[in-house]
Design an enzyme around this catalytic site. Sequence first.
Site, short mmCIF file in Angstrom:
data_model
loop_
_atom_site.label_atom_id
_atom_site.label_comp_id
_atom_site.label_asym_id
_atom_site.label_seq_id
_atom_site.Cartn_x
_atom_site.Cartn_y
_atom_site.Cartn_z
CB SER A 210 158.34 24.53 60.99
OG SER A 210 158.39 23.71 59.92
N1 SAH Z 1 160.34 19.78 59.00
C1 SAH Z 1 160.97 20.07 58.77
C2 SAH Z 1 160.73 21.36 57.63
C3 SAH Z 1 161.77 22.22 56.84
S1 SAH Z 1 160.92 22.80 55.54
C4 SAH Z 1 162.16 21.40 59.94
O1 SAH Z 1 161.59 20.80 60.61
O2 SAH Z 1 163.13 21.97 59.57
C5 SAH Z 1 159.98 21.71 54.32
C6 SAH Z 1 160.87 21.06 53.60
O3 SAH Z 1 160.61 20.18 52.83
C7 SAH Z 1 162.36 21.95 53.01
O4 SAH Z 1 163.66 21.49 53.48
C8 SAH Z 1 162.03 21.65 51.60
O5 SAH Z 1 163.44 21.67 50.30
C9 SAH Z 1 161.32 20.37 51.03
N2 SAH Z 1 160.54 19.52 50.10
C10 SAH Z 1 160.01 20.38 49.46
N3 SAH Z 1 159.15 19.70 48.83
C11 SAH Z 1 159.16 18.48 49.17
C12 SAH Z 1 159.37 17.54 48.64
N4 SAH Z 1 158.50 17.01 46.79
N5 SAH Z 1 159.58 16.34 48.71
C13 SAH Z 1 160.91 16.18 50.15
N6 SAH Z 1 161.27 17.09 51.04
C14 SAH Z 1 160.24 18.99 50.00
#
Ligand code: SAH
Length: 220
Positions: free
Chosen positions: A64
């Site tokens: 993000s």
């Molecule tokens: N907090 C992260 C943001 C990553 S983007 C950071 O600091 O980098 C969001 C993430 O959510 C992705 O890696 C995606 O694979 C994950 N995601 C999407 N749906 C999900 C679910 N149902 N359970 C767990 N993770 C999920």
Amino acid sequence: MRFGRRFDDQRQEMVLGLRSRGISDPNVLNVMGELPRHVFVTDMWLSRAYEDSALPIACDQTISQPFTVAFMTQLLAVRHGSKVLEVGTGSGYQAAVLAMLGARVFTIERHMDLMNAARKIFDHLGLTIASKTGDGSIGWSEFAPYDRIIVTAGAPDVPPSLSRQLADGGVLVVPVGTQSAQTMIRVTRKGDRFQTERFEGFKFVPLVGKEGWQKHRPGE
Ligand code: SAH
């Protein structure tokens, strides 16, 4: 300086940028000024690690944007010792910010490759964070209730399981909307009442799961 001085100037620049965009919580600014973001991005993006933008990570996901991390963390208002559930570990950066604020962090990621990479970084930085691979749209009931819950992927609605796993007085922050644009929602639980506030204008990769989107439809 706990993590060394590499990219220090760029990191301080990033913090100034966050401040000028309205982030005012000194703890959030301090932690983001200290935590190396560059260790969470692949070598290819190293030189852009402190830009205020989301960057690609493995499995077609993103780390993000710093402003979004700061904004959500500020909305969450974690205290030392708060028990926090994060859904969507991704790179692990947001979880690390929360851990450095003194929270007890539980984080879930659906992609095993991302989870493994994030765990290595947590170890490398000496951060203690509980994690599992799985569908976080239904929360992590084993350790509920949580004082704070943060969802870092865009959901079609507030997942009911997450509201249920929120402690009394707890706060849930989740982006809700279509797959192309979301409103940030902050839910505060007071007994059986759930108070909602909205903040416009965010864009996340989709929350894919039982109480999220059934599948990712790029471009929608
Ligand atoms: N907090 C992260 C943001 C990553 S983007 C950071 O600091 O980098 C969001 C993430 O959510 C992705 O890696 C995606 O694979 C994950 N995601 C999407 N749906 C999900 C679910 N149902 N359970 C767990 N993770 C999920």
